[in-house]
Design a protein around this motif. Structure first.
Motif, PDB file in Angstrom:
ATOM      1  N   LEU A  14       0.818  -1.212   0.000  1.00 31.44           N
ATOM      2  CA  LEU A  14       0.000   0.000   0.000  1.00 31.44           C
ATOM      3  C   LEU A  14       0.849   1.258   0.000  1.00 31.44           C
ATOM      4  N   THR A  15       0.319   2.295  -0.630  1.00 33.71           N
ATOM      5  CA  THR A  15       1.048   3.556  -0.734  1.00 33.71           C
ATOM      6  C   THR A  15       0.481   4.588   0.229  1.00 33.71           C
ATOM      7  N   LEU A  16       1.212   5.673   0.337  1.00 35.21           N
ATOM      8  CA  LEU A  16       0.749   6.814   1.110  1.00 35.21           C
ATOM      9  C   LEU A  16      -0.572   7.342   0.545  1.00 35.21           C
ATOM     10  N   GLN A 107     -10.873   3.968 -15.839  1.00 38.30           N
ATOM     11  CA  GLN A 107      -9.879   3.016 -15.344  1.00 38.30           C
ATOM     12  C   GLN A 107      -9.671   1.877 -16.353  1.00 38.30           C
ATOM     13  N   PHE A 108     -10.751   1.417 -16.968  1.00 34.97           N
ATOM     14  CA  PHE A 108     -10.612   0.376 -17.993  1.00 34.97           C
ATOM     15  C   PHE A 108      -9.785   0.893 -19.164  1.00 34.97           C
ATOM     16  N   LYS A 109     -10.086   2.115 -19.586  1.00 35.07           N
ATOM     17  CA  LYS A 109      -9.346   2.677 -20.724  1.00 35.07           C
ATOM     18  C   LYS A 109      -7.860   2.813 -20.396  1.00 35.07           C
ATOM     19  N   ASP A 110      -7.572   3.324 -19.182  1.00 40.39           N
ATOM     20  CA  ASP A 110      -6.163   3.493 -18.778  1.00 40.39           C
ATOM     21  C   ASP A 110      -5.438   2.156 -18.690  1.00 40.39           C
ATOM     22  N   LYS A 111      -6.089   1.185 -18.048  1.00 43.67           N
ATOM     23  CA  LYS A 111      -5.398  -0.089 -17.809  1.00 43.67           C
ATOM     24  C   LYS A 111      -5.307  -0.965 -19.049  1.00 43.67           C
ATOM     25  N   SER A 112      -6.198  -0.758 -20.025  1.00 42.11           N
ATOM     26  CA  SER A 112      -6.177  -1.618 -21.217  1.00 42.11           C
ATOM     27  C   SER A 112      -5.432  -0.957 -22.375  1.00 42.11           C
ATOM     28  N   ASP A 113      -5.244   0.354 -22.276  1.00 41.15           N
ATOM     29  CA  ASP A 113      -4.639   1.124 -23.362  1.00 41.15           C
ATOM     30  C   ASP A 113      -3.265   0.566 -23.764  1.00 41.15           C
ATOM     31  N   LYS A 191      -0.067  12.494 -12.516  1.00 40.38           N
ATOM     32  CA  LYS A 191      -0.718  11.181 -12.409  1.00 40.38           C
ATOM     33  C   LYS A 191      -0.904  10.838 -10.940  1.00 40.38           C
ATOM     34  N   LYS A 192      -1.902   9.983 -10.642  1.00 43.86           N
ATOM     35  CA  LYS A 192      -2.094   9.637  -9.231  1.00 43.86           C
ATOM     36  C   LYS A 192      -1.024   8.639  -8.762  1.00 43.86           C
ATOM     37  N   MET A 193      -0.707   8.730  -7.488  1.00 46.33           N
ATOM     38  CA  MET A 193       0.218   7.765  -6.899  1.00 46.33           C
ATOM     39  C   MET A 193      -0.494   6.411  -6.866  1.00 46.33           C
ATOM     40  N   SER A 194       0.182   5.352  -7.357  1.00 51.51           N
ATOM     41  CA  SER A 194      -0.462   4.041  -7.371  1.00 51.51           C
ATOM     42  C   SER A 194       0.525   2.929  -7.088  1.00 51.51           C
ATOM     43  N   LYS A 195       0.069   1.941  -6.298  1.00 50.98           N
ATOM     44  CA  LYS A 195       0.928   0.808  -5.985  1.00 50.98           C
ATOM     45  C   LYS A 195       1.181  -0.068  -7.192  1.00 50.98           C
ATOM     46  N   SER A 196       0.344   0.065  -8.234  1.00 56.55           N
ATOM     47  CA  SER A 196       0.588  -0.764  -9.420  1.00 56.55           C
ATOM     48  C   SER A 196       1.511  -0.078 -10.426  1.00 56.55           C
ATOM     49  N   ASN A 197       2.029   1.099 -10.107  1.00 58.09           N
ATOM     50  CA  ASN A 197       3.024   1.735 -10.969  1.00 58.09           C
ATOM     51  C   ASN A 197       4.336   0.943 -10.873  1.00 58.09           C
ATOM     52  N   PRO A 198       4.906   0.535 -12.030  1.00 56.50           N
ATOM     53  CA  PRO A 198       6.131  -0.280 -11.956  1.00 56.50           C
ATOM     54  C   PRO A 198       7.358   0.463 -11.411  1.00 56.50           C
ATOM     55  N   SER A 202       8.001   6.362  -7.809  1.00 56.20           N
ATOM     56  CA  SER A 202       6.816   7.197  -8.025  1.00 56.20           C
ATOM     57  C   SER A 202       5.905   7.225  -6.799  1.00 56.20           C
ATOM     58  N   TYR A 203       6.112   6.261  -5.891  1.00 49.00           N
ATOM     59  CA  TYR A 203       5.232   6.211  -4.718  1.00 49.00           C
ATOM     60  C   TYR A 203       6.016   5.989  -3.433  1.00 49.00           C
ATOM     61  N   ILE A 204       5.397   6.346  -2.310  1.00 48.65           N
ATOM     62  CA  ILE A 204       5.941   5.986  -1.012  1.00 48.65           C
ATOM     63  C   ILE A 204       5.109   4.829  -0.517  1.00 48.65           C
ATOM     64  N   SER A 205       5.786   3.716  -0.270  1.00 47.55           N
ATOM     65  CA  SER A 205       5.075   2.570   0.276  1.00 47.55           C
ATOM     66  C   SER A 205       4.917   2.799   1.776  1.00 47.55           C
ATOM     67  N   MET A 206       3.831   2.280   2.332  1.00 49.41           N
ATOM     68  CA  MET A 206       3.601   2.445   3.774  1.00 49.41           C
ATOM     69  C   MET A 206       4.660   1.709   4.592  1.00 49.41           C
TER      70      MET A 206
END
Ligand code: ADP
Ligand code: NA
Length: 324
Positions: A14-16, A107-113, A191-198, A202-206
Motif C-alpha cells: 500500500l502507498t501513502l 480506469q478500464f481505458k487506462d489499464k487496457s490502453d 498522475k495519481k500515486m499508485s501501488k501498481s506503478n512499476p 513514483s510512490y511511497i510505500s507504507m
C-alpha cells in the motif's frame, strides 16, 4: 447505524495515497458506522499477478488494515474470494450492465490502453465492485477520487436492478475526502500515486524505511520557481508535497506556506519526509508485530464468517428477484 463498505486491492504494498485517501477515513468512520473492509483479491487478478506475491500482499494488506487502527471488534475485515456471494452477485450485476457503459470507464481505458491480451474481467470489474458494495446494504462508500466513476456506475446498476426486478438494493453514497483524495505520483505529479506503478520511485510505500522515504521525497519532481505555495496547475509537485506534509503533520496548508516563506525546497522536502516518517513509524511497528501472528489469521476467519452470513441474505434476495 449506517453501514460503510470499502475495499483495497492486494496488488502491491500500500502507498501513502491509499493511506491518506482511504484508510485514515476508515479508521474515523468505524467509530459510528457498521463497517466492512475488504481485501479485494478478485479485483487484483484482473491483471496478471505472481501467485506467491499475491498471497503475501493479501496478508500484508490485512496486517496494515489493523496496524493503521482498524479494530476487528468494531469493523469486519475479510478477504473477498473467501465470501463466494461476491462472485455470485457479481455475475448477476454483469447481466444488468451494458458493454458500452463498461467500455467508457476511465480506469478500464487506462489499464487496457496499448496492452495485448486484456482480460474480459478488466472490463467487468465495475459490476463486481457493485456487487461488493450492494451485498452489505451499504449506505456510504469512503474512497479516493479515482473511484468516483465506478461508484456512479454502482448506483446506476443498483437503480436499474431495483426498477427491473425488485426494490432490494440500498443506493450507496460515495464519500470522497476534501483533502488527500488524490495524492499524486512523485515522479509525475500529473498522475495519481499508485501501488501498481512499476516505478517504485513514483510512490511511497507504507512500509518504506526512513532512508528510502527521504531519498524518494528528495528526488520528487518539483519546479524551478523556488516559492512554496499551493497551486495545482502551476506547481503540481509542490502542491502534492504540501498536501502530504499537511495531512501527515496535521498542520494546514496555510500554516505551512507561512512557515516556509523564504525557505528553499531542500529544507521543505527534508521536513516533509520527517513528517511522513513520523506518521508511518507506529503503523510499521504494529505491522511487524502482526504480520506473522496467529492473531491475523483468526481475525480474517472471523471476518469471513460474519461477512458471509451478512452477504448471503442479500444474495438470496437478489436470486429470488431474478427468478434463480
Ligand atoms: P491503487 O490504485 O493504489 O492500486 P486501489 O485501487 O486498491 O489502489 O484503491 C484503494 C483505495 O485507495 C481506493 O479508495 C482508492 O480510491 C484509494 N486511492 C488509491 N490511490 C490513491 C491516491 N493516489 N490518492 C488518494 N486515494 C487513493
Ligand atoms: Na485503483
Amino acid at each position: 447505524m449506517k453501514r460503510i463498505f470499502s475495499g483495497i486491492q492486494p496488488s502491491g504494498t500500500l502507498t501513502l495515497g491509499n493511506y491518506l485517501g482511504a484508510m485514515t477515513h476508515f479508521v474515523d468512520l468505524q467509530e459510528d458506522h457498521e463497517s466492512f473492509f475488504c481485501i479485494v483479491d478478485q479485483h487484483a487478478i484482473t491483471v496478471p499477478q505472481d501467485r506467491l506475491a499475491l498471497r503475501k500482499n493479501i496478508l500484508s494488506l490485512a496486517a496494515l488494515y489493523i496496524a493503521v487502527g482498524l479494530d476487528p471488534k468494531k469493523a469486519t475485515l475479510f478477504i473477498q474470494s473467501e465470501v463466494p456471494a461476491h462472485a455470485q452477485l457479481g455475475w448477476m450485476m454483469q447481466c444488468v450492465s451494458y458493454i458500452g457503459e463498461l467500455e467508457r470507464m476511465t480506469q478500464f481505458k487506462d489499464k487496457s490502453d496499448g496492452q495485448e491480451g486484456v482480460s474480459s474481467a478488466l472490463l467487468t470489474y465495475p459490476p463486481l465492485m457493485a456487487a461488493d458494495i450492494l451485498l452489505y446494504n451499504t449506505d456510504i462508500v469512503p474512497v479516493g477520487e479515482d473511484q468516483k466513476q465506478h461508484l456512479e456506475l454502482t448506483r446506476n446498476l443498483a437503480e436499474r436492478f431495483n426498477h427491473k426486478y425488485n426494490d432490494i438494493f440500498t443506493i450507496p453514497e460515495v464519500r470522497i475526502p476534501k483533502q488527500g483524495a488524490r495524492i499524486m505520483s512523485l515522479t509525475d505529479p500529473l498522475k495519481k500515486m499508485s501501488k501498481s506503478n512499476p516505478n517504485p520511485k513514483s510512490y511511497i510505500s507504507m512500509l518504506d524505511e526512513p532512508a528510502v522515504i527521504k531519498k524518494k521525497i528528495k528526488s520528487a519532481v518539483t519546479d524551478s520557481d523556488p516559492e512554496i505555495r499551493y497551486d495545482e496547475k502551476e506547481k503540481p509537485g509542490i502542491s502534492n508535497l504540501l498536501t502530504i506534509y499537511s495531512l501527515c503533520s496535521r498542520k494546514t496548508i496555510e500554516e505551512l506556506t507561512k512557515d516556509y516563506q523564504g525557505i528553499g525546497y531542500g529544507q521543505f522536502k527534508e521536513d516533509t519526509a520527517d513528517a511522513v516518517i513520523a506518521r508511518l513509524k507506529p503503523i510499521q511497528d504494529r505491522y511487524h508485530e502482526l504480520i506473522d501472528s496467529e492473531e491475523l489469521h483468526s481475525i480474517l476467519d472471523e471476518g469471513k464468517d460474519h461477512a458471509h452470513h451478512t452477504a448471503q441474505k442479500m444474495l438470496k434476495k437478489a436470486e429470488k428477484a431474478m427468478g434463480l
